[in-house]
Design a protein around this motif. Sequence first.
Motif, PDB file in Angstrom:
ATOM      1  N   SER A  42       0.811  -1.221   0.000  1.00 54.62           N
ATOM      2  CA  SER A  42       0.000   0.000   0.000  1.00 54.62           C
ATOM      3  C   SER A  42       0.841   1.267   0.000  1.00 54.62           C
ATOM      4  N   PRO A  45       1.296   3.209  -4.224  1.00 55.34           N
ATOM      5  CA  PRO A  45       0.012   3.255  -4.937  1.00 55.34           C
ATOM      6  C   PRO A  45       0.141   3.092  -6.441  1.00 55.34           C
ATOM      7  N   ILE A  48      -0.005  -0.596  -7.177  1.00 52.12           N
ATOM      8  CA  ILE A  48      -1.364  -1.138  -7.036  1.00 52.12           C
ATOM      9  C   ILE A  48      -2.209  -0.769  -8.254  1.00 52.12           C
ATOM     10  N   LEU A  83      -9.840   0.644  -7.680  1.00 52.47           N
ATOM     11  CA  LEU A  83      -8.423   0.739  -7.311  1.00 52.47           C
ATOM     12  C   LEU A  83      -7.763   1.929  -7.998  1.00 52.47           C
ATOM     13  N   LYS A  86      -7.973   4.874  -6.045  1.00 49.11           N
ATOM     14  CA  LYS A  86      -7.218   4.741  -4.788  1.00 49.11           C
ATOM     15  C   LYS A  86      -8.091   4.298  -3.623  1.00 49.11           C
ATOM     16  N   HIS A  89      -6.812   0.552  -1.160  1.00 51.28           N
ATOM     17  CA  HIS A  89      -5.361   0.345  -1.200  1.00 51.28           C
ATOM     18  C   HIS A  89      -4.824  -0.207   0.116  1.00 51.28           C
ATOM     19  N   LYS A  90      -5.504   0.075   1.205  1.00 53.39           N
ATOM     20  CA  LYS A  90      -5.057  -0.442   2.501  1.00 53.39           C
ATOM     21  C   LYS A  90      -5.207  -1.960   2.594  1.00 53.39           C
TER      22      LYS A  90
END
Length: 472
Positions: A42, A45, A48, A83, A86, A89-90
């Motif tokens: 995470s 970003p 991800i 995603l 954002k 993301h955790k």
Amino acid sequence: MKKKYRIECDLLGEKEISNKYYYGIQTLRAKENFSISGVPLSNFPKLIIALAQVKKASALANNKLGLLDDEICNAICSACDELFAKKYHKQFIVDVIQGGAGTSTNMNANEVIANIALELIGKKKGEYEFIHPNNHVNMSQSTNDVYPTAVRLALYEYLCKLQNKMEVLKESFSTKAKEFEKIIKMGRTQLQDAVPMTLGQEFNSFALMIDDDIKVIEMVKGLVAQMNLGGTAIGTGINTDSKYAALVKEKLEEVTNRPFVTACDLVKATQDTSTFVHVSGVLKSIATKISKICNDLRLLSSGPRTGINEINLPKMQPGSSIMPGKVNPVIPEVVNQVAFQVIGYDTTISLASEGGQLQLNVFEPIIAYNLFQSVNMMCNAFETLAFKCVDGITANEDVCKNQVLNSIGLVTALNPYIGYHNATAVAKEALNTNRSVYDIVLEKKLLSKEQLDEYLKPENMTHPSFSGECKL
């Protein structure tokens, strides 16, 4: 009563997963296995988002090939869009440094996307009979083409960001170059007086050094844009449709709005991490160059009474707990340290690339981590250097001018007019008697005052100006 946990199973058995989490059993195992750096996915970003871009492009390609039905494809794509925004993301909790060549990263993405997609179609997390992390989200893929492709997508974006920060720093130096263009000073080689120049020329050279590297980054971005997506396990494309590689590349370009190229040979591309070594080498070169510039700023601002003292750096904080009035060049110092770290990261990347075996390099996670860390630190450092140091630099014009007039090196500017032999004699006498070159040349009647004043004009000393009028 609503259950707080769901049971998920894999090759090794079963685990309870809290229903508040979107990741699944393989992510949880990786979390338990890899307590290494304390830095989760995470924290990156861009990686991800890159993983989600790969998954969305793959879903669209599989749908067009008739392998994935519309409802599942749309749900996966919508989950990936979440995603991109954002969200969630955790849920990417795996340590960025991991064994398994990135499998845990890929499965973290597969599980999170699958569970978001399940909720979007009205199902519960873990009801994988409807949308499965492997069968659907990972269809036509392997970690071995997903992970390196995602790393390249993220690295491409990081390099774009680095270019922007370098443009800011370049502009700061360019602005100072214009501001200082009339200030004459002494140039130095081997830390000894050399010949006159302008402070503007010195700062312009810093700007041009940075501009050179901005262009180099643009070139290596072309290498980063070559991906192995479609190669699956070792590059042979097993478990994919023959049209998939070309189609997923097309879809990836649509999703990212970036130009990407499928490597000519996917077997070679799957095992070859030399592009990352190349990029790291460029980052090391940039760091080395910026560190040298910072060394120069610290030297030029040294003093204020017993150093060179040609420029003043902005005063950012008190410099000593024992020496009152001391202010240190803390911004260049911190940038120096970033450069040292980037150079160290480059060594790690080189060793990790060399350590690859046969059809796959399993050390790509440490390569990715070090590349991302290098770029992130450099972006922060360059912006800090621009805004908190370079933009606030002022010049001590009188110090610069007096050092030129009192320098033995000034005699070099007179070489074409009085000859090397006479110039050497003047330099020696000036050094022994602590008198100025100017006064000794006049005393020896080697030049008239009018000639001397003309030849020692700043514009005549800092650019080619000798007309060949004097015959020696």
